[in-house]
Design a protein around this motif. Structure first.
Motif, mmCIF file in Angstrom:
data_model
loop_
_atom_site.group_PDB
_atom_site.id
_atom_site.type_symbol
_atom_site.label_atom_id
_atom_site.label_comp_id
_atom_site.label_asym_id
_atom_site.label_seq_id
_atom_site.Cartn_x
_atom_site.Cartn_y
_atom_site.Cartn_z
ATOM 1 N N GLU A 32 0.445 -1.141 -0.546
ATOM 2 C CA GLU A 32 -0.039 0.112 -0.111
ATOM 3 C C GLU A 32 0.889 1.450 -0.343
ATOM 4 O OE1 GLU A 32 -3.288 0.335 -0.149
ATOM 5 O OE2 GLU A 32 -3.371 -1.158 -0.372
ATOM 6 N N GLY A 33 0.438 2.161 -1.113
ATOM 7 C CA GLY A 33 1.450 3.034 -0.741
ATOM 8 C C GLY A 33 1.531 3.810 -1.897
ATOM 9 N N ASN A 51 13.525 10.967 -15.084
ATOM 10 C CA ASN A 51 12.276 9.789 -15.078
ATOM 11 C C ASN A 51 12.090 8.614 -15.059
ATOM 12 O OD1 ASN A 51 14.124 11.621 -17.866
ATOM 13 N ND2 ASN A 51 11.081 12.119 -17.778
ATOM 14 N N LEU A 52 12.207 7.725 -13.864
ATOM 15 C CA LEU A 52 12.448 6.449 -13.093
ATOM 16 C C LEU A 52 10.927 6.739 -12.810
ATOM 17 C CD1 LEU A 52 15.161 6.929 -10.737
ATOM 18 C CD2 LEU A 52 14.320 5.960 -12.882
ATOM 19 N N PRO A 53 10.518 5.177 -13.272
ATOM 20 C CA PRO A 53 9.302 5.236 -12.752
ATOM 21 C C PRO A 53 8.436 5.014 -11.771
ATOM 22 C CG PRO A 53 10.413 3.219 -14.143
ATOM 23 C CD PRO A 53 11.508 3.989 -13.889
ATOM 24 N N ARG A 54 7.135 5.221 -11.477
ATOM 25 C CA ARG A 54 6.629 5.113 -9.909
ATOM 26 C C ARG A 54 5.337 4.792 -9.989
ATOM 27 N NH1 ARG A 54 8.119 10.190 -7.058
ATOM 28 N NH2 ARG A 54 9.724 11.525 -8.650
ATOM 29 N N LEU A 55 5.035 3.853 -8.832
ATOM 30 C CA LEU A 55 4.069 3.211 -8.578
ATOM 31 C C LEU A 55 2.755 3.237 -7.309
ATOM 32 C CD1 LEU A 55 4.923 -0.842 -9.905
ATOM 33 C CD2 LEU A 55 3.602 0.410 -11.592
ATOM 34 N N ARG A 61 -5.537 -1.727 -7.292
ATOM 35 C CA ARG A 61 -5.647 -0.971 -8.000
ATOM 36 C C ARG A 61 -3.567 -0.320 -7.903
ATOM 37 N NH1 ARG A 61 -8.345 -1.642 -12.064
ATOM 38 N NH2 ARG A 61 -7.473 0.026 -12.215
ATOM 39 N N VAL A 62 -2.946 -0.415 -9.592
ATOM 40 C CA VAL A 62 -2.010 0.130 -9.129
ATOM 41 C C VAL A 62 -1.747 0.802 -10.333
ATOM 42 C CG1 VAL A 62 -1.049 -1.945 -10.739
ATOM 43 C CG2 VAL A 62 0.133 -0.218 -9.609
ATOM 44 N N THR A 63 -1.483 2.375 -10.469
ATOM 45 C CA THR A 63 -1.453 3.358 -11.330
ATOM 46 C C THR A 63 0.364 3.569 -11.021
ATOM 47 O OG1 THR A 63 -2.242 4.956 -9.574
ATOM 48 C CG2 THR A 63 -3.710 3.996 -10.454
ATOM 49 N N ASN A 72 -1.911 2.226 -15.252
ATOM 50 C CA ASN A 72 -3.025 1.386 -14.701
ATOM 51 C C ASN A 72 -3.233 -0.099 -14.822
ATOM 52 O OD1 ASN A 72 -5.781 1.429 -15.962
ATOM 53 N ND2 ASN A 72 -4.653 3.963 -16.549
ATOM 54 N N GLY A 73 -3.837 -0.523 -13.815
ATOM 55 C CA GLY A 73 -3.909 -1.697 -14.072
ATOM 56 C C GLY A 73 -4.788 -2.127 -12.929
ATOM 57 N N THR A 74 -4.552 -3.762 -11.813
ATOM 58 C CA THR A 74 -4.988 -4.615 -11.042
ATOM 59 C C THR A 74 -3.540 -5.313 -10.918
ATOM 60 O OG1 THR A 74 -6.293 -6.194 -12.538
ATOM 61 C CG2 THR A 74 -7.278 -4.430 -11.490
ATOM 62 N N VAL A 75 -3.566 -5.579 -9.500
ATOM 63 C CA VAL A 75 -2.549 -6.550 -8.093
ATOM 64 C C VAL A 75 -3.632 -7.713 -7.650
ATOM 65 C CG1 VAL A 75 -1.691 -4.927 -7.322
ATOM 66 C CG2 VAL A 75 0.042 -6.307 -8.054
#
Length: 142
Positions: A32-33, A51-55, A61-63, A72-75
């Motif tokens: 979470e977070g 430009n590092l990815p962030r989740l 849900r994951v965004t 975005n998607g599900t986890v």
């Protein structure tokens, strides 16, 4: 928050006089977070500084961002296994280096099950062919 391991839980069951031989305990990794990729050992790609990815994980849900484009998607989390759905993304034009980073990042997560190891605010996602090193993002007040 105190982290419990399978060994800790098995010990607690023994103290309570409950059988442990047939008990199967699946402790889910807490994601979470918001998290920021700080490095990886994925083949065919190098993270791009600034430009590092962030989740962000909220329930199932994951965004976030793959560096330039939103994702975005599900986890699904079962024990230390984290399964991502096929992630949807925006289609903005990015620099070639960031586009390459995004492709490697999305290929590593989208529709895949990874093994998670979390220690405090550090998380490692093992893809089987490389690792994503992630840090929890915290809000700093002035």
């Amino acid at each position: 928050m105190k982290k419990f391991t399978v060994a800790t839980l098995a010990g607690a069951l023994l103290l309570l006089g409950l059988p442990t031989t047939h008990a199967q305990v699946a402790l889910n990794v807490d994601l979470e977070g918001s998290w920021k990729i700080v490095g990886w050992t994925l083949p065919d790609g190098v993270p791009v500084k600034n430009n590092l990815p962030r989740l962000t994980f909220t329930g199932n849900r994951v965004t976030g961002t793959a560096g330039c484009n939103r994702v975005n998607g599900t986890v699904s989390i079962r024990g230390d296994s984290v399964t991502f759905s096929a992630l949807a993304t925006t289609r903005m034009a990015c620099t070639p280096a960031v586009t390459a980073q995004e492709q490697v990042f999305l290929n590593a997560l989208s529709g895949k099950t990874l093994t998670a190891t979390r220690l405090n605010d550090s998380l490692t996602l093992d893809t089987g062919s490389g690792m994503l090193n992630i840090r929890r993002m915290t809000i700093q007040t002035p």
